[in-house]
Structure formats: C-alpha cells, structure tokens
Design a protein around this motif. Structure first.
Motif: not given
Length: 218
Positions: A77-90
């Motif tokens: 689960a990702t908190v938008l929008r800053a979390g998107l590249p971090f999410h992609e790494g996971f």
C-alpha cells in the motif's frame, strides 16, 4: 513492536541516502526518483528475510528441486503521491503482490503553517484480511498521514502482519504510528532523523519528497 533502522549497519544504502539529501543532486528528478526506488528495493529484500517460507517442488529440464518460497499473501500500500517511486522499488522485489493506494495528505490548519491536519480523500485496495500488509511512504514526519492510512486499510480486514516502511522517520512520527499499530507490527526505516522544523518538515531530512520526485504543487 520492532523498529528496524537500516542505518544501524553500514551498506550501499548510505550512498543513496547521501545523494537524495544533497540539494545539488536533487536538481535531477530522475536520479532522485531512482534512488528512492533503489532504497525501496533494498528494504524489500531485507524485509523478505522475515517472511514465512514453505518448500515448493520445481521441475527443471534435468530433474526436480525443492526451493523455499514465501507463503505470505502480500499487499503493498502506498500513500500518494510521494510514495509512488518507493512503491515501485518494493513491487520490483515482490512482483506478485497485490497493491493498494491511499490519498492521505497533510494540510496546514493555521496561517503560520505550524499546525498540521490530515485529510484522507481516496483509497483503492483489495481486502487485507489475513495478508501481510506493507504500507510504504518515504517520509514519516508527524505520523498523521500514516496513522490515517493504517486506519483506512485495516477497515478492509485484519492483516496477518503489518510492516510500515519509510526512507526517513522522526521519533515523534514513530511514536504516533506505534499507537495506531498492533503490537506485533514492524517498522522499517532507512534513517531516523532528530526531529522537525516549525513547518513540520524533517530536519535535516531532504525536503518535500513529492515535489522532488514530480515537481511543485499548488
């Protein structure tokens, strides 16, 4: 509750942290996003060591072999929008995971921009019942957005285990999130900074992650 700080041991993550903190390096958004993503990959790998595994028989062209594979059903689960590249790494590590997205953002509640409230506007998520839930957000400052996201996500069901994953956290943010989590949860950080300034930005931190990834917002 366990708090795992990757900075407690030396690794290549130090290089990525040094670069994303460097205001000159931050001028290149692509490089900045790539390093946020790579920290996500490294953290996901370390987290994978804590999962439950069971053997699976794999047939090769020349025989069979039993390989232990993670049996956890994972939701990232990702908190938008800053979390998107971090999410992609996971997601590059846990590529079979389900995904959830929460729009939880902070708003200043006074003219001086020293008091912060949190507004949750949107969520798209599968049920997290009996699943391993990873909530990934680069910045854990006040902890308000993360606490709101936890509340929204667990409303879809009780997870088997919750992992909170961030690049940089503050002691205050950690305290807030701990109160919102079950005792057996795990919090992962690449670094823990001393605190925040009067505008609730992490110091020394690296600034506004969403703006550095994608450009300034109105």
């Amino acid at each position: 509750m366990q708090v795992i700080n990757l900075s407690d041991s030396q690794s290549v993550v130090n290089q990525y942290l040094a670069e994303i903190r460097d205001k000159k390096y931050q001028q290149n958004r692509l490089l900045f996003r790539n390093n946020i993503q790579r920290i996500g990959q490294m953290m996901a790998f370390e987290l994978s060591k804590t999962l439950e595994y069971k053997p699976k028989t794999v047939t090769t062209p020349l025989g069979t072999i039993d390989i232990p594979l993670a049996k956890d059903d994972i939701v990232i689960a990702t908190v938008l929008r800053a979390g998107l590249p971090f999410h992609e790494g996971f997601l590059q590590v846990f590529d079979h995971a389900e995904n959830a997205f929460v729009s939880a953002y902070r708003m200043y509640t006074n003219r001086e921009h020293t008091e912060v409230g949190v507004h949750t506007e949107y969520m798209a998520s599968p049920s997290v019942r009996n699943k391993t839930l990873l909530i990934v957000d680069p910045m854990l400052a006040t902890g308000g957005s993360m606490a709101a996201s936890i509340e929204a996500l667990v409303a879809t069901g009780k997870p088997h285990h919750i992992h909170i994953c961030c690049v940089i956290a503050t002691p205050e943010g950690l305290d807030v999130v701990k109160k919102a989590l079950p005792e057996d949860s795990t919090i992962w950080c690449a670094a823990i900074d001393p605190g925040m300034n009067e505008h609730k930005y992490i110091v020394p931190g690296f600034g506004d992650c969403g703006d550095l990834c994608y450009g300034e917002k109105l």
